[in-house]
Scaffold this motif. Structure first.
Motif, PDB file in Angstrom:
ATOM      1  N   VAL A  16     -13.353  -6.963 -15.349  1.00  0.00           N
ATOM      2  CA  VAL A  16     -12.376  -7.854 -14.719  1.00  0.00           C
ATOM      3  C   VAL A  16     -13.108  -9.114 -14.267  1.00  0.00           C
ATOM      4  O   VAL A  16     -14.157  -9.038 -13.625  1.00  0.00           O
ATOM      5  N   GLU A  20      -9.107 -13.894 -13.325  1.00  0.00           N
ATOM      6  CA  GLU A  20      -7.924 -13.195 -13.819  1.00  0.00           C
ATOM      7  C   GLU A  20      -6.979 -12.782 -12.688  1.00  0.00           C
ATOM      8  O   GLU A  20      -5.858 -12.348 -12.943  1.00  0.00           O
ATOM      9  N   VAL A  27      -5.098  -8.653 -10.465  1.00  0.00           N
ATOM     10  CA  VAL A  27      -5.050  -9.166 -11.834  1.00  0.00           C
ATOM     11  C   VAL A  27      -3.609  -9.520 -12.176  1.00  0.00           C
ATOM     12  O   VAL A  27      -2.690  -8.718 -11.989  1.00  0.00           O
ATOM     13  N   TYR A  32      -2.897  -8.519 -18.722  1.00  0.00           N
ATOM     14  CA  TYR A  32      -2.934  -7.213 -19.374  1.00  0.00           C
ATOM     15  C   TYR A  32      -2.635  -7.318 -20.867  1.00  0.00           C
ATOM     16  O   TYR A  32      -3.157  -6.541 -21.656  1.00  0.00           O
ATOM     17  N   TYR A  35      -5.826  -8.003 -22.392  1.00  0.00           N
ATOM     18  CA  TYR A  35      -6.608  -6.764 -22.459  1.00  0.00           C
ATOM     19  C   TYR A  35      -6.146  -5.918 -23.649  1.00  0.00           C
ATOM     20  O   TYR A  35      -6.959  -5.375 -24.398  1.00  0.00           O
ATOM     21  N   PHE A  75     -10.801  -7.634  -8.713  1.00  0.00           N
ATOM     22  CA  PHE A  75     -12.206  -7.898  -8.986  1.00  0.00           C
ATOM     23  C   PHE A  75     -13.023  -7.370  -7.815  1.00  0.00           C
ATOM     24  O   PHE A  75     -12.588  -7.515  -6.668  1.00  0.00           O
ATOM     25  N   ASP A  77     -14.187  -4.879 -11.048  1.00  0.00           N
ATOM     26  CA  ASP A  77     -13.832  -3.595 -11.634  1.00  0.00           C
ATOM     27  C   ASP A  77     -14.225  -3.635 -13.106  1.00  0.00           C
ATOM     28  O   ASP A  77     -14.330  -4.709 -13.706  1.00  0.00           O
ATOM     29  N   SER A 101      -9.108   2.317 -14.619  1.00  0.00           N
ATOM     30  CA  SER A 101      -9.966   1.602 -13.677  1.00  0.00           C
ATOM     31  C   SER A 101     -11.125   2.498 -13.285  1.00  0.00           C
ATOM     32  O   SER A 101     -10.918   3.597 -12.756  1.00  0.00           O
TER      33      SER A 101
END
Length: 144
Positions: A16, A20, A27, A32, A35, A75, A77, A101
């Motif tokens: 992360v 972001e 986040v 996502y 991601y 953040f 992570d 996570s």
């Protein structure tokens, strides 16, 4: 985490980034989908599907995306974004994502993309090549 890895044998590690996060200090929801994109491209790369498709001028395109946010991520992570396959059809399949996570030790977000095979020469959708169906079915069977 062992259960996550057995359900998602193909996964991508993403750290992360501070940028972001949004004004609410987690986040941002739109991140996502990036991601998912990173994990999707990594999935195709790990299976050697990108090079073959580029040579033949065919490839997967996204018909629709969805996400379900269960818990906020912040953040710092490190995330594992798992991918598995389901609902293989004649010209499409579903990619399912789970974001694990490492800080929270839990799946924080799930999502999916409906992927359609596309012929870039003709500008039309096309049937999945038999070789791709075999690889996808093997991945579908690999999840516990």
């Amino acid at each position: 985490m062992e259960q996550f890895l057995s359900q998602y044998p193909v996964h991508t590690r993403i750290n992360v980034a501070w940028g972001e996060m949004d004004a609410l200090q987690h986040v941002n929801n739109a991140v996502y989908f990036r991601y998912f994109e990173t994990a999707r491209i990594d999935f195709f790369g790990q299976l050697g599907l990108l090079e073959q498709g580029q040579k033949m001028q065919i490839g997967p395109i996204i018909s629709e995306n969805q996400a379900r946010y269960r818990r906020p991520v912040t953040f710092p992570d490190s995330l594992l974004v798992g991918v598995n396959i389901s609902d293989i059809g004649q010209d499409r399949f579903l990619m399912n994502y789970a974001v694990f996570s490492q800080a929270q030790k839990v799946i924080t977000t799930t999502g999916s993309s409906l992927v359609v095979m596309y012929d870039f020469k003709t500008g039309q959708k096309m049937d999945l090549p038999p070789e791709l169906v075999d690889v996808l079915k093997a991945q579908e069977a690999a999840k516990a």
